[in-house]
Design a protein around this motif. Structure first.
Motif, short mmCIF file in Angstrom:
data_model
loop_
_atom_site.label_atom_id
_atom_site.label_comp_id
_atom_site.label_asym_id
_atom_site.label_seq_id
_atom_site.Cartn_x
_atom_site.Cartn_y
_atom_site.Cartn_z
N LEU A 2 0.84 -1.20 0.00
CA LEU A 2 0.00 0.00 0.00
C LEU A 2 0.87 1.25 0.00
O LEU A 2 1.86 1.31 0.73
CB LEU A 2 -0.89 0.01 1.25
CG LEU A 2 -1.81 -1.19 1.47
CD1 LEU A 2 -2.47 -1.10 2.84
CD2 LEU A 2 -2.85 -1.29 0.36
N GLY A 3 0.50 2.26 -0.78
CA GLY A 3 1.31 3.47 -0.75
C GLY A 3 1.01 4.50 -1.80
O GLY A 3 -0.14 4.71 -2.19
N ASP A 4 2.08 5.12 -2.31
CA ASP A 4 1.98 6.21 -3.27
C ASP A 4 3.01 6.00 -4.38
O ASP A 4 3.26 4.86 -4.76
CB ASP A 4 2.15 7.56 -2.56
CG ASP A 4 3.41 7.62 -1.68
OD1 ASP A 4 4.42 6.96 -2.02
OD2 ASP A 4 3.40 8.33 -0.65
N LEU A 44 3.16 -0.75 4.18
CA LEU A 44 2.57 0.58 4.08
C LEU A 44 3.69 1.62 4.01
O LEU A 44 4.58 1.63 4.86
CB LEU A 44 1.68 0.87 5.30
CG LEU A 44 1.06 2.26 5.37
CD1 LEU A 44 0.10 2.50 4.20
CD2 LEU A 44 0.33 2.46 6.71
N LEU A 45 3.63 2.45 2.97
CA LEU A 45 4.56 3.58 2.83
C LEU A 45 3.73 4.76 2.33
O LEU A 45 3.34 4.78 1.16
CB LEU A 45 5.68 3.24 1.85
CG LEU A 45 6.94 4.14 1.84
CD1 LEU A 45 7.95 3.64 0.81
CD2 LEU A 45 6.67 5.60 1.59
N ILE A 46 3.46 5.72 3.18
CA ILE A 46 2.57 6.82 2.81
C ILE A 46 2.89 8.05 3.67
O ILE A 46 3.31 7.89 4.82
CB ILE A 46 1.09 6.40 2.98
CG1 ILE A 46 0.13 7.37 2.25
CG2 ILE A 46 0.74 6.24 4.44
CD1 ILE A 46 0.03 7.16 0.78
N GLY A 47 2.69 9.23 3.09
CA GLY A 47 2.84 10.43 3.90
C GLY A 47 3.46 11.62 3.20
O GLY A 47 3.16 12.75 3.54
N VAL A 48 4.32 11.38 2.23
CA VAL A 48 5.02 12.51 1.61
C VAL A 48 4.04 13.49 0.98
O VAL A 48 4.24 14.71 1.06
CB VAL A 48 6.05 12.02 0.56
CG1 VAL A 48 5.38 11.36 -0.63
CG2 VAL A 48 6.93 13.19 0.10
N ASN A 49 2.95 13.00 0.40
CA ASN A 49 2.01 13.90 -0.24
C ASN A 49 1.14 14.65 0.76
O ASN A 49 0.56 15.69 0.42
CB ASN A 49 1.14 13.13 -1.24
CG ASN A 49 1.96 12.63 -2.41
OD1 ASN A 49 2.55 13.41 -3.15
ND2 ASN A 49 2.06 11.31 -2.54
N LEU A 102 -9.33 2.36 -0.69
CA LEU A 102 -9.61 1.12 0.03
C LEU A 102 -11.10 0.97 0.36
O LEU A 102 -11.63 -0.14 0.43
CB LEU A 102 -8.77 1.07 1.31
CG LEU A 102 -7.25 1.01 1.12
CD1 LEU A 102 -6.54 1.05 2.47
CD2 LEU A 102 -6.84 -0.22 0.33
N LYS A 103 -11.77 2.10 0.56
CA LYS A 103 -13.20 2.07 0.85
C LYS A 103 -14.04 1.85 -0.41
O LYS A 103 -15.08 1.18 -0.38
CB LYS A 103 -13.63 3.36 1.54
CG LYS A 103 -13.08 3.51 2.95
CD LYS A 103 -13.41 4.87 3.55
CE LYS A 103 -12.81 5.03 4.95
NZ LYS A 103 -13.05 6.38 5.51
N THR A 138 -5.39 10.29 2.82
CA THR A 138 -6.82 10.43 2.52
C THR A 138 -7.18 9.71 1.22
O THR A 138 -8.19 9.00 1.15
CB THR A 138 -7.20 11.92 2.40
OG1 THR A 138 -6.86 12.60 3.61
CG2 THR A 138 -8.70 12.08 2.15
N ALA A 139 -6.37 9.89 0.20
CA ALA A 139 -6.63 9.26 -1.10
C ALA A 139 -6.53 7.74 -1.02
O ALA A 139 -7.33 7.02 -1.62
CB ALA A 139 -5.67 9.80 -2.15
#
Length: 220
Positions: A33-35, A98-103, A84-85, A78-79
């Motif tokens: 999961l990520g960006d 999981l790798l997320i947050g820079v954006n 996922l929803k 948020t995206a």
């Protein structure tokens, strides 16, 4: 000089407990999961770090039964949660990353949003994992301040990167989920230009291979 000390100090805070991820199972199924850092923006699909990880495990005798990437360039927490929803994942995997947050900070979103939604994403990752929290791991956010794109704003970017990694590390540890730090690798661009992709912003396949080595063999 004072700034460099702060960076080193805060980096140590979220690197001291890093260890290799346990892939003892004979078969591996993985959801990443990520960006853009997970989808591997600006590199060949075979050079994405989750793909390189699966290739490495397979070359060491593991059988890959399921593999899925849910990531898009530009996604914030948020995206990713919205995806996922709206497109529910029904399969279960024995490893979820999981790798997320820079954006979140690139887009100027509130830090409180990251705190809340990062926890929600860890909860989701745990639900997708047949091993529960034992099979989930977080990868730290690389520092795009150490790229040609970000070098003129390096100090601010690096401070934000450290701040968000400290948050992610704290939340992961409070959930007994492993946090793998790769941020120091991304900061080696100034001495190794091959670590950045052709777009002058994202990691290269070479850098991603170093991430995989850290994930599999870290002894920090």
């Amino acid at each position: 000089m004072c700034y460099k000390f702060k960076i080193i100090f805060s980096f140590l805070l979220y690197s001291s407990l890093t260890k290799a991820i346990d892939f003892q199972e004979d078969t591996v199924s993985m959801l990443a999961l990520g960006d853009s850092y997970t989808i591997g923006h600006s590199v060949d699909s075979l050079e994405r770090w989750p793909v390189q990880l699966m290739d490495s495990l397979q070359s060491n005798g593991k059988v890959i039964t399921e593999f899925e990437i849910r990531a898009v360039t530009g996604w914030s927490t948020t995206a990713l949660l919205s995806s996922l929803k709206n497109k529910i994942i029904t399969k279960r995997f024995n490893k979820v990353s999981l790798l997320i947050g820079v954006n979140n900070y690139f887009q100027g979103l509130s830090e409180s949003i990251y705190v809340k939604e990062f926890q929600e994403l860890l909860d989701s990752a745990t639900r997708y994992c047949s091993m529960g929290k034992k099979g989930v791991f977080v990868v730290s956010i690389p520092d795009y301040g150490f790229t040609p794109f970000g070098e003129n704003d390096q100090e601010r970017i690096s401070k934000l990167t450290d701040r968000y990694n400290l948050i992610g590390d704290s939340i992961a540890r409070s959930n007994n989920i492993e946090f793998i730090n790769i941020t120091d690798i991304s900061r080696e661009w100034t001495i190794n230009s091959s670590l950045v992709a052709a777009d002058q912003l994202h990691p290269s396949g070479i850098q991603y291979s170093l991430w995989v080595n850290r994930i599999l063999n870290s002894n920090v």
